[in-house]
Write a protein that holds these residues in place. Sequence first.
Motif, mmCIF file in Angstrom:
data_model
loop_
_atom_site.group_PDB
_atom_site.id
_atom_site.type_symbol
_atom_site.label_atom_id
_atom_site.label_comp_id
_atom_site.label_asym_id
_atom_site.label_seq_id
_atom_site.Cartn_x
_atom_site.Cartn_y
_atom_site.Cartn_z
ATOM 1 N N GLU A 12 0.991 -1.378 -0.018
ATOM 2 C CA GLU A 12 0.086 0.097 0.010
ATOM 3 C C GLU A 12 0.827 1.203 -0.021
ATOM 4 O O GLU A 12 1.701 1.470 0.837
ATOM 5 N N GLY A 13 0.545 2.081 -1.044
ATOM 6 C CA GLY A 13 1.454 3.437 -1.215
ATOM 7 C C GLY A 13 3.125 3.406 -1.674
ATOM 8 O O GLY A 13 3.640 4.336 -1.545
ATOM 9 N N GLU A 14 2.957 2.120 -1.912
ATOM 10 C CA GLU A 14 4.584 1.911 -2.387
ATOM 11 C C GLU A 14 4.542 1.274 -3.868
ATOM 12 O O GLU A 14 3.792 0.821 -4.387
ATOM 13 N N PRO A 15 5.640 1.647 -4.516
ATOM 14 C CA PRO A 15 5.559 1.342 -6.044
ATOM 15 C C PRO A 15 5.786 -0.200 -6.074
ATOM 16 O O PRO A 15 6.456 -0.780 -5.266
ATOM 17 N N THR A 16 5.468 -0.931 -7.032
ATOM 18 C CA THR A 16 5.398 -2.320 -7.554
ATOM 19 C C THR A 16 6.880 -2.551 -7.557
ATOM 20 O O THR A 16 7.678 -1.565 -8.207
ATOM 21 N N LYS A 17 7.450 -3.943 -7.183
ATOM 22 C CA LYS A 17 8.887 -3.992 -7.345
ATOM 23 C C LYS A 17 8.727 -5.507 -7.827
ATOM 24 O O LYS A 17 8.074 -6.214 -7.305
ATOM 25 N N ILE A 18 9.893 -5.829 -8.528
ATOM 26 C CA ILE A 18 10.196 -7.025 -9.138
ATOM 27 C C ILE A 18 11.576 -7.371 -8.255
ATOM 28 O O ILE A 18 12.261 -6.781 -8.427
ATOM 29 N N ILE A 19 11.447 -8.656 -7.571
ATOM 30 C CA ILE A 19 12.426 -8.822 -6.661
ATOM 31 C C ILE A 19 12.933 -10.204 -7.014
ATOM 32 O O ILE A 19 12.228 -11.138 -7.231
ATOM 33 N N GLY A 20 14.107 -10.498 -7.157
ATOM 34 C CA GLY A 20 14.561 -11.880 -7.287
ATOM 35 C C GLY A 20 16.213 -12.148 -6.861
ATOM 36 O O GLY A 20 16.918 -11.029 -6.689
ATOM 37 N N TYR A 21 16.844 -13.082 -7.417
ATOM 38 C CA TYR A 21 18.055 -13.361 -7.087
ATOM 39 C C TYR A 21 18.773 -13.750 -8.255
ATOM 40 O O TYR A 21 18.295 -14.729 -9.252
ATOM 41 N N ALA A 22 19.846 -12.908 -8.833
ATOM 42 C CA ALA A 22 20.516 -13.235 -10.115
ATOM 43 C C ALA A 22 21.399 -14.277 -9.818
ATOM 44 O O ALA A 22 21.844 -15.284 -10.748
ATOM 45 N N VAL A 23 22.134 -14.655 -8.730
ATOM 46 C CA VAL A 23 23.032 -15.347 -8.366
ATOM 47 C C VAL A 23 22.817 -15.846 -7.002
ATOM 48 O O VAL A 23 22.289 -15.410 -6.110
ATOM 49 N N LEU A 66 14.291 -2.165 -17.533
ATOM 50 C CA LEU A 66 13.227 -2.036 -16.161
ATOM 51 C C LEU A 66 13.944 -1.075 -15.367
ATOM 52 O O LEU A 66 12.942 -0.641 -14.409
ATOM 53 N N GLY A 67 15.155 -1.009 -15.016
ATOM 54 C CA GLY A 67 15.516 -0.216 -13.943
ATOM 55 C C GLY A 67 17.145 -0.023 -13.979
ATOM 56 O O GLY A 67 17.803 -0.803 -15.165
ATOM 57 N N ARG A 68 17.944 0.706 -13.319
ATOM 58 C CA ARG A 68 18.989 1.216 -13.419
ATOM 59 C C ARG A 68 19.692 1.675 -12.068
ATOM 60 O O ARG A 68 18.920 2.309 -11.487
ATOM 61 N N TYR A 84 18.272 -8.570 -6.307
ATOM 62 C CA TYR A 84 18.021 -7.323 -6.898
ATOM 63 C C TYR A 84 16.793 -7.128 -6.729
ATOM 64 O O TYR A 84 15.653 -8.006 -6.381
ATOM 65 N N GLU A 85 16.387 -5.785 -6.848
ATOM 66 C CA GLU A 85 14.946 -5.182 -6.509
ATOM 67 C C GLU A 85 14.972 -4.009 -7.754
ATOM 68 O O GLU A 85 15.525 -2.983 -7.868
ATOM 69 N N ILE A 86 13.907 -4.216 -8.514
ATOM 70 C CA ILE A 86 13.604 -3.439 -9.748
ATOM 71 C C ILE A 86 12.319 -2.610 -9.488
ATOM 72 O O ILE A 86 11.180 -3.210 -9.043
ATOM 73 N N GLN A 87 12.245 -1.437 -9.568
ATOM 74 C CA GLN A 87 10.892 -0.648 -9.542
ATOM 75 C C GLN A 87 10.841 -0.316 -11.219
ATOM 76 O O GLN A 87 11.233 0.656 -11.823
ATOM 77 N N PRO A 88 9.897 -1.425 -11.697
ATOM 78 C CA PRO A 88 9.496 -0.941 -13.194
ATOM 79 C C PRO A 88 8.834 0.228 -13.579
ATOM 80 O O PRO A 88 8.087 0.535 -12.924
ATOM 81 N N PRO A 89 8.967 0.606 -14.793
ATOM 82 C CA PRO A 89 8.173 1.680 -15.287
ATOM 83 C C PRO A 89 6.722 1.107 -15.554
ATOM 84 O O PRO A 89 6.488 0.106 -15.770
ATOM 85 N N VAL A 96 5.088 -7.574 -15.602
ATOM 86 C CA VAL A 96 4.781 -7.866 -14.153
ATOM 87 C C VAL A 96 3.679 -9.019 -14.038
ATOM 88 O O VAL A 96 3.720 -9.883 -13.233
ATOM 89 N N GLU A 97 2.678 -9.302 -14.956
ATOM 90 C CA GLU A 97 1.726 -9.969 -14.830
ATOM 91 C C GLU A 97 2.423 -11.504 -15.118
ATOM 92 O O GLU A 97 1.667 -12.212 -14.681
ATOM 93 N N THR A 98 3.075 -11.391 -16.200
ATOM 94 C CA THR A 98 3.674 -12.821 -16.564
ATOM 95 C C THR A 98 4.724 -13.244 -15.487
ATOM 96 O O THR A 98 4.355 -14.413 -15.175
#
Length: 194
Positions: A12-23, A66-68, A84-89, A96-98
Amino acid sequence: MPETKPEIRKAEGEPTKIIGYAVRWGQLSHLIFGMFQEKFERGAFTEALQNADVYASWQHDSREVLGRTPGTLQLFEDDLGLRYEIQPPSWADKHVETIERGDVRGSSFIFRAVKEEWDETGEIAIRSVTKADLFEVSPVTTPAYPQSSVGIRSAEDTFQSRPKPPGRDDTDEATEKRAAAMLDFDMRLKKLDL
């Protein structure tokens, strides 16, 4: 590559984030072009992250950034690995849906090894990366090394340029098997091009 399933975090009130582990630390990769396996030691990216200019893209497509860093992409080394945590456009809502649906479950990355160690005591050589530069992280459908001829040459060059253990030459049976696997892989690629 070692990976964990990326997830979507909506608060709530925060931007959507994609979170994962690259390694994931210490986990072996799949066999890389029949030549070797690879793993990353904890802290391999510590130095690189200090002044990182890393981007996140969709499926390794640099046209879909998606982010930098710094800002819309954050990178952390923790007990499990490189997170990693990405705040996508907003245009990336379809991506995000996929991830939410579970269609895209993997993570991948692009790096350059700075320091490495080789263990050739077993049947398959193992490359342990102890220090690396990081260029990109990416949610992907199928996490793997590039399957192009450029990637094949890169993997072969990496393997051939490793320090050789005393008493081992490149005419041994394992090297012959690797060469046969490379030839077989090249033939499969040529058939796919037809």
